[in-house]
Write an enzyme that holds these catalytic residues in place. Structure first.
Site, PDB file in Angstrom:
ATOM      1  N   LEU A 119       0.864  -1.172   0.000  1.00 32.33           N
ATOM      2  CA  LEU A 119       0.000   0.000   0.000  1.00 32.33           C
ATOM      3  C   LEU A 119       0.901   1.222   0.000  1.00 32.33           C
ATOM      4  O   LEU A 119       2.014   1.180   0.499  1.00 32.33           O
ATOM      5  CB  LEU A 119      -0.910  -0.030   1.232  1.00 32.33           C
ATOM      6  CG  LEU A 119      -1.915  -1.193   1.241  1.00 32.33           C
ATOM      7  CD1 LEU A 119      -2.720  -1.187   2.525  1.00 32.33           C
ATOM      8  CD2 LEU A 119      -2.847  -1.112   0.036  1.00 32.33           C
ATOM      9  N   ARG A 120       0.428   2.289  -0.582  1.00 32.33           N
ATOM     10  CA  ARG A 120       1.282   3.476  -0.712  1.00 32.33           C
ATOM     11  C   ARG A 120       0.906   4.592   0.251  1.00 32.33           C
ATOM     12  O   ARG A 120       1.449   5.681   0.176  1.00 32.33           O
ATOM     13  CB  ARG A 120       1.233   3.985  -2.155  1.00 32.33           C
ATOM     14  CG  ARG A 120       1.674   2.962  -3.189  1.00 32.33           C
ATOM     15  CD  ARG A 120       3.102   2.520  -2.949  1.00 32.33           C
ATOM     16  NE  ARG A 120       3.571   1.663  -4.039  1.00 32.33           N
ATOM     17  CZ  ARG A 120       4.553   0.773  -3.905  1.00 32.33           C
ATOM     18  NH1 ARG A 120       5.155   0.606  -2.736  1.00 32.33           N
ATOM     19  NH2 ARG A 120       4.942   0.048  -4.932  1.00 32.33           N
ATOM     20  N   HIS A 141      11.810 -11.930   1.619  1.00 30.07           N
ATOM     21  CA  HIS A 141      11.897 -11.695   0.174  1.00 30.07           C
ATOM     22  C   HIS A 141      13.214 -12.359  -0.225  1.00 30.07           C
ATOM     23  O   HIS A 141      14.279 -11.801   0.030  1.00 30.07           O
ATOM     24  CB  HIS A 141      11.914 -10.188  -0.097  1.00 30.07           C
ATOM     25  CG  HIS A 141      12.394  -9.785  -1.460  1.00 30.07           C
ATOM     26  ND1 HIS A 141      11.667 -10.008  -2.596  1.00 30.07           N
ATOM     27  CD2 HIS A 141      13.538  -9.199  -1.864  1.00 30.07           C
ATOM     28  CE1 HIS A 141      12.345  -9.551  -3.648  1.00 30.07           C
ATOM     29  NE2 HIS A 141      13.483  -9.064  -3.235  1.00 30.07           N
ATOM     30  N   HIS A 170       6.755 -14.861  -2.823  1.00 28.10           N
ATOM     31  CA  HIS A 170       6.893 -14.922  -4.288  1.00 28.10           C
ATOM     32  C   HIS A 170       8.079 -15.740  -4.819  1.00 28.10           C
ATOM     33  O   HIS A 170       8.971 -15.207  -5.455  1.00 28.10           O
ATOM     34  CB  HIS A 170       6.876 -13.525  -4.916  1.00 28.10           C
ATOM     35  CG  HIS A 170       7.772 -12.495  -4.289  1.00 28.10           C
ATOM     36  ND1 HIS A 170       7.411 -11.176  -4.226  1.00 28.10           N
ATOM     37  CD2 HIS A 170       8.994 -12.578  -3.730  1.00 28.10           C
ATOM     38  CE1 HIS A 170       8.366 -10.492  -3.650  1.00 28.10           C
ATOM     39  NE2 HIS A 170       9.345 -11.320  -3.349  1.00 28.10           N
ATOM     40  N   ASP A 212       0.955  -9.828  -4.758  1.00 26.13           N
ATOM     41  CA  ASP A 212       2.195  -9.042  -4.858  1.00 26.13           C
ATOM     42  C   ASP A 212       1.918  -7.660  -5.462  1.00 26.13           C
ATOM     43  O   ASP A 212       2.734  -7.103  -6.192  1.00 26.13           O
ATOM     44  CB  ASP A 212       3.231  -9.777  -5.710  1.00 26.13           C
ATOM     45  CG  ASP A 212       4.637  -9.625  -5.150  1.00 26.13           C
ATOM     46  OD1 ASP A 212       4.802  -8.885  -4.168  1.00 26.13           O
ATOM     47  OD2 ASP A 212       5.557 -10.244  -5.702  1.00 26.13           O
ATOM     48  N   PHE A 217      10.407  -1.395  -9.997  1.00 24.04           N
ATOM     49  CA  PHE A 217       9.951  -2.787 -10.015  1.00 24.04           C
ATOM     50  C   PHE A 217       8.487  -2.855  -9.586  1.00 24.04           C
ATOM     51  O   PHE A 217       8.023  -2.023  -8.811  1.00 24.04           O
ATOM     52  CB  PHE A 217      10.762  -3.613  -9.011  1.00 24.04           C
ATOM     53  CG  PHE A 217      12.172  -3.936  -9.441  1.00 24.04           C
ATOM     54  CD1 PHE A 217      12.409  -5.006 -10.283  1.00 24.04           C
ATOM     55  CD2 PHE A 217      13.249  -3.186  -8.994  1.00 24.04           C
ATOM     56  CE1 PHE A 217      13.704  -5.337 -10.669  1.00 24.04           C
ATOM     57  CE2 PHE A 217      14.553  -3.508  -9.377  1.00 24.04           C
ATOM     58  CZ  PHE A 217      14.780  -4.582 -10.214  1.00 24.04           C
ATOM     59  N   GLY A 218       7.772  -3.885 -10.050  1.00 24.95           N
ATOM     60  CA  GLY A 218       6.458  -4.180  -9.475  1.00 24.95           C
ATOM     61  C   GLY A 218       5.293  -3.978 -10.414  1.00 24.95           C
ATOM     62  O   GLY A 218       5.373  -3.220 -11.382  1.00 24.95           O
TER      63      GLY A 218
END
Lengths: 321, 427
Positions: free
Chosen positions: B65-66, B181, B234, B307, B325-326
Site C-alpha cells: 500500500l502506498r 523476500h 513470491h 504481490d 519494479f512491481g
C-alpha cells in the site's frame, strides 16, 4: 559526382534502432549506398544536397566525440542542418529528462534525431514518443547499429565479402553494444562469429545469439580473418571483473604473439577510442599493413550518410501532426 | 440487525470441500446459515445470485500500500476499491510505507484508516528491522501486541545472516513468522531482469536465479537452527521450490507463496523493454514457470498472493534499467489464478483454496472460509466469464499491470465485507 538516383530505393524501416531484425537485403542496401559515398567524400568539392532543408539533431545523453562528429559531418555532407545537443545527465532524473527532451525536440519538427543514451532501450523508448526518424547512436550495452555497419563496410572493402569469414570479437563483451550489433550483423551476413574474453566478461546465454565462445586468445584467434578488439569499458564496470590491467593485457591484450594464431592476412579492427597497452599493443594498432582502425573512422561518415539519407528520404516530410 | 439472504447460489468452500447449490444467510456482520436447505427469513433482504458461485472473500497476503507516504501512487481508498473489485476482502500489507511500519503508531494509523474506509480489511505486517535497514530489530513484541500478523522487511531481503537468525529466534517468542523476500542482494545488485539470453540480447543486467536459491537455502538452515517459523514470498524458480519441497519433507517449519506473474508469464513478457513486466523477483524462463505450477499442484507452494505493487506512470515510463519494479495485482488475482483451473492443472476448489483459506491459515487469520458465526466476507463470481484486462479500467490509481491486454476468465460480480456489499459489478 552527380547526385545518386534514389527513386527506386525503398527503405522499409522508419527508425534505425538496431541491427537485430534487419534483413540481409536491407543491410546490403545500406552498405551499397555507403560505398557510393566513400569515393565521393575523398574529393575536395564534395557537398551533396539531398538533405538540404532537412534538420538533424544529434542528441547525446552520454559523452561522445567521435560518433557525434561523424554524424555531424555526414549530415553536413548531404546539405542538412545539423544541431548538436549534449544533455547533461543528472544521475537522479535522467528518465524525465529523456521523455521531456524528446517532446521538446519533437515540437521543433526535426527530420532525424540521432540519439545516444547510457541505458539500454532508452532510444527505442524515445522513438515511441516522437514522430520523426530516430537513429540509435548507441544505447547502453544494447546496440550501436552504425558502428556495426561501418565495420561491415570496412570488412567488405578489404576482403571483398563478409559471408564465410571467421571473425573474432575480443574483450569486454559484457558491456559492449558494439559486440551485440556486430554479432547480429555478421550472423545475418553469413560470417562465423567467435567471442574471446575472460569468463567474467561473457554475459550469460550469449551462445544463444549464434556465437562460439572462447576464453583463451591463442585458441580463439586460430585461423581468424578478422580480429575485432573492443574497448575495455572500465566506466561501466562495477566490481572486479579481472584483477588488474597488467593481468588483463597479459592474457587478453592483442599483441603480435597472440595475433600470430590468426590468418596471416587477418585484419585488425577497433571501434575506438583505444586503450593502448590495455586491450591492444600500440605497435599492432599502428600496423598500417594490418590495422583497419583509421579506415573504420572514414567508413563511419559514409555509413552515417547512407543511414541519414535513406531514413529521411523514404519517410514523408513530417508535419509534426 | 439486518439480515441478508443470498439465494440461488452455487456455494463453494475450499476449506470444507463444499460445492452445492443453495443459499447463505447473514445477520449483521456474521454468517448465520448456509447450505442447500438454508431458508431465507421473511424479513431478509434477498440477493438473487442467479446460479453464480458464492465463495469466501479472497485473502491476499502480499500487498504493497502506498499510504502513508506515496499517495500519488495509491491510497488506502483506491487500493481498497481495487481489492474489493478483485473480490479481495482481506489483505495483508507490507511495512514499506513512508514512514515504515516499524512502530506501533504507524501500524495503528494504517489499521484505523482502513477500518474507517470499510472496504477490504487491512492487516499490516511489521518490519523485521528498524527502517527496513537490515541492521537492528524493530519492536517485534510491541508491534505484535498492536496487531502485526507477521514480520518482514517487505521488498528487501533480510540479508545479514546474523540478523535473520535473531529475527527468527526472537519472533518465535511471540508465535510469529518471518516472511523473507528471498533474494541475495549482493548477487542481484544492479540487475533488472532474469539473467540469461534475453537479458544479454537486450543489453540489460541480469539477476541470476541463484540469488533466490541461495537465500532460500541459507534461511532454511537458519530456520532449522532456531526453530523459528519462516515463510518465503513470491518464489519464482524451480530449484528454490525443490529445496523447499525437500526441507518440508524433513519437517522444517517453512512455507511459501508465489504470485500470478510467476505461473502465468515468463521473461519474454519483457519483450522490447516493457517496464510493466519489470518485477521483483524478475520473470523467469518457461521452465521455471512450469515448475511453479508443479509446486502449486503438489503443495510445495502453499498459497498465491497478488504481490500488488502500485507504481505511477513517472516511475514506469523510463528506460528499463531506471524504471521501478512491481505490478498491480489485486484486480487480476482471481482471474489469473483461475488459469490454473481453466488449463486443467487444478480443480476449481483446489484453485480457490490457494487464494482463500490457504493464505489465511498461514497467518492464522479467521478468514477465507464459509463458516457459521464467522464474518460475512463473501465474493460472488462467475469463474468462466471472459474479459480482457485493460489497465485503463483498473480502479487503483496506478495501472501498471503486467497483464494489460490479456484475455482472462473469471469475473467478480459482488464483494461483501462484514455483511455489507462493498462492490457490485455494473451490468
Amino acid at each position: 559526382m552527380s547526385e545518386i538516383a534514389l527513386d527506386h530505393i525503398h527503405f522499409p524501416h522508419s527508425h534505425l534502432l538496431g541491427i537485430e531484425g534487419l534483413s540481409q537485403d536491407v543491410i546490403s542496401l545500406l552498405l551499397d549506398r555507403a560505398e557510393s559515398f566513400v569515393e565521393h567524400n575523398r574529393q575536395t568539392d564534395n557537398k551533396l544536397s539531398s538533405l538540404s532543408g532537412r534538420t538533424i539533431i544529434n542528441l547525446f545523453f552520454e559523452d561522445s566525440t567521435r560518433t557525434r562528429t561523424s554524424f555531424e559531418l555526414a549530415g553536413k555532407q548531404l546539405g542538412g542542418n545539423v544541431i548538436n545537443m549534449s544533455v547533461a545527465t543528472s544521475s537522479v532524473k535522467k528518465g524525465e529528462t529523456l521523455i521531456d527532451t524528446a517532446m521538446t525536440l519533437n515540437a521543433m519538427h526535426p527530420d532525424v534525431l540521432v540519439v545516444r543514451h547510457n541505458d539500454s532501450g532508452a532510444v527505442q523508448l524515445l522513438s515511441e514518443k516522437v514522430n520523426c526518424a530516430v537513429i540509435n547512436a548507441g544505447d547502453g550495452r544494447h546496440e550501436h547499429p552504425t558502428q556495426a555497419l561501418l565495420d561491415a563496410l570496412t570488412i567488405r572493402r578489404r576482403k571483398g565479402r563478409i559471408a564465410g569469414l571467421l571473425v573474432a570479437i575480443c574483450g569486454d563483451i559484457a558491456h559492449s553494444r558494439v559486440a551485440r550489433s556486430n554479432i547480429h550483423l555478421l550472423n545475418t551476413m553469413g560470417a562465423e562469429v567467435r567471442l574471446i574474453a575472460p569468463k567474467t566478461l561473457i554475459p550469460s546465454g550469449i551462445e544463444g545469439m549464434g556465437v562460439q565462445v572462447f576464453n583463451d586468445m591463442n585458441e580463439g584467434l586460430k585461423d581468424c580473418d578478422i580480429v575485432m578488439m573492443l574497448r575495455l569499458q572500465t566506466e561501466r564496470m562495477r566490481g572486479g571483473f579481472f584483477p588488474s590491467i597488467r593481468e588483463y593485457f597479459h592474457f587478453f591484450g592483442l599483441d603480435y604473439d597472440k595475433l600470430a594464431n590468426a590468418r596471416e592476412d587477418a585484419l585488425i579492427m577497433h571501434p575506438g577510442p583505444m586503450n593502448r597497452g590495455v586491450e591492444i599493443a600500440s605497435e599492432v594498432a599502428d600496423d598500417i599493413g594490418r590495422s583497419a582502425i583509421r579506415e573504420q573512422v572514414e567508413m563511419g561518415v559514409a555509413v552515417r550518410m547512407a543511414c541519414l539519407e535513406l531514413l529521411t528520404l523514404s519517410a514523408p516530410k513530417g508535419d509534426g501532426s | 440487525m439486518s439480515r441478508v439472504a443470498y439465494i440461488n447460489a452455487r456455494l463453494l468452500d475450499p476449506a470444507s470441500g463444499l460445492d452445492c447449490y443453495g443459499a447463505l444467510l447473514s445477520e449483521g456482520e456474521t454468517v448465520i446459515d448456509f447450505g442447500p436447505d438454508a431458508v431465507a427469513p421473511e424479513d431478509a433482504e434477498i440477493i438473487d445470485c442467479k446460479g453464480l458461485c458464492l465463495i469466501p472473500g479472497l485473502v491476499d497476503i502480499r500487498v504493497q500500500l502506498r499510504e502513508p507516504g506515496d499517495e500519488h501512487k495509491g491510497t488506502l481508498g483506491s487500493d481498497g476499491r481495487s481489492a474489493t473489485a478483485g473480490g479481495v476482502t482481506s489483505m495483508v500489507c507490507l511495512p514499506n510505507t513512508k514512514p515504515v511500519i516499524d512502530d506501533m503508531s504507524v501500524l495503528e494509523f494504517v489499521a484505523r484508516r482502513a477500518r474507517k474506509l470499510g472496504l477490504a480489511k487491512v492487516y499490516p505486517y511489521g518490519a523485521v528491522t528498524k527502517g527496513l535497514e537490515g541492521e537492528e530489530l524493530a519492536e517485534i513484541g510491541l508491534l505484535s501486541e498492536s496487531g502485526a500478523l507477521a514480520f518482514t522487511d517487505g521488498i528487501k531481503a533480510v540479508s545479514d545472516a546474523r540478523i535473520m537468525r535473531r529475527a527468527l529466534s526472537y519472533a518465535s517468542n511471540f508465535g510469529h513468522m518471518i516472511i523473507q523476500h528471498p533474494e541475495d542482494p549482493s548477487l542481484s545488485k544492479g540487475g533488472v531482469m532474469n539473467s540469461g539470453e534475453t537479458a544479454t540480447r537486450l543489453g540489460l543486467s541480469g539477476i541470476p536465479r541463484e540469488a533466490e536459491i541461495i537465500m532460500v537455502e541459507r534461511d532454511i538452515r537458519l530456520s532449522e537452527m532456531t526453530g523459528g517459523r519462516l515463510h518465503f514470498a513470491h518464489i519464482s524458480t524451480g530449484e528454490a521450490i525443490n529445496v523447499i519441497r525437500k526441507a518440508k519433507a524433513r519437517g522444517v517449519n517453512i512455507t511459501c507463496d508465489t504470485a500470478p506473474p510467476y505461473f502465468a508469464l515468463n521473461e519474454t513478457a519483457v519483450g522490447e523493454y516493457r517496464t510493466f513486466a519489470k518485477l521483483s523477483p524478475p520473470l523467469r524462463d518457461d521452465e521455471d514457470r512450469l515448475a511453479v505450477i508443479e509446486g502449486l499442484k503438489d503443495g510445495a507452494i502453499d498459497a498465491i498472493a497478488s504481490d500488488h505493487a502500485p507504481q505511477d506512470e513517472e516511475s514506469k515510463r523510463l528506460p528499463f534499467a531506471q524504471a521501478a519494479f512491481g505490478g498491480v495485482g489485486l484486480e487480476t488475482l482471481l482471474a489469473i489464478t483461475l488459469e490454473l483451473y481453466h488449463n486443467d492443472y487444478l480443480d476449481l476448489l483446489s484453485t480457490l483454496r490457494l487464494i482463500t483459506c490457504a493464505p489465511a491459515e498461514l497467518l492464522g487469520l479467521k478468514a477465507g472460509r464459509l463458516e457459521k458465526g464467522s464474518a460475512a466476507d463473501l465474493t460472488l463470481i462467475d469463474p468462466d466469464r471472459g474479459w480482457k484486462i485493460d489497465g485503463r479500467n483498473l480502479l487503483s490509481i496506478s495501472r501498471n499491470s503486467p497483464f494489460d491486454g490479456h484475455p482472462v476468465q473469471g469475473m467478480v460480480f459482488r464483494t461483501v465485507v462484514d455483511g455489507r456489499t462493498v462492490f457490485e459489478l455494473e451490468t
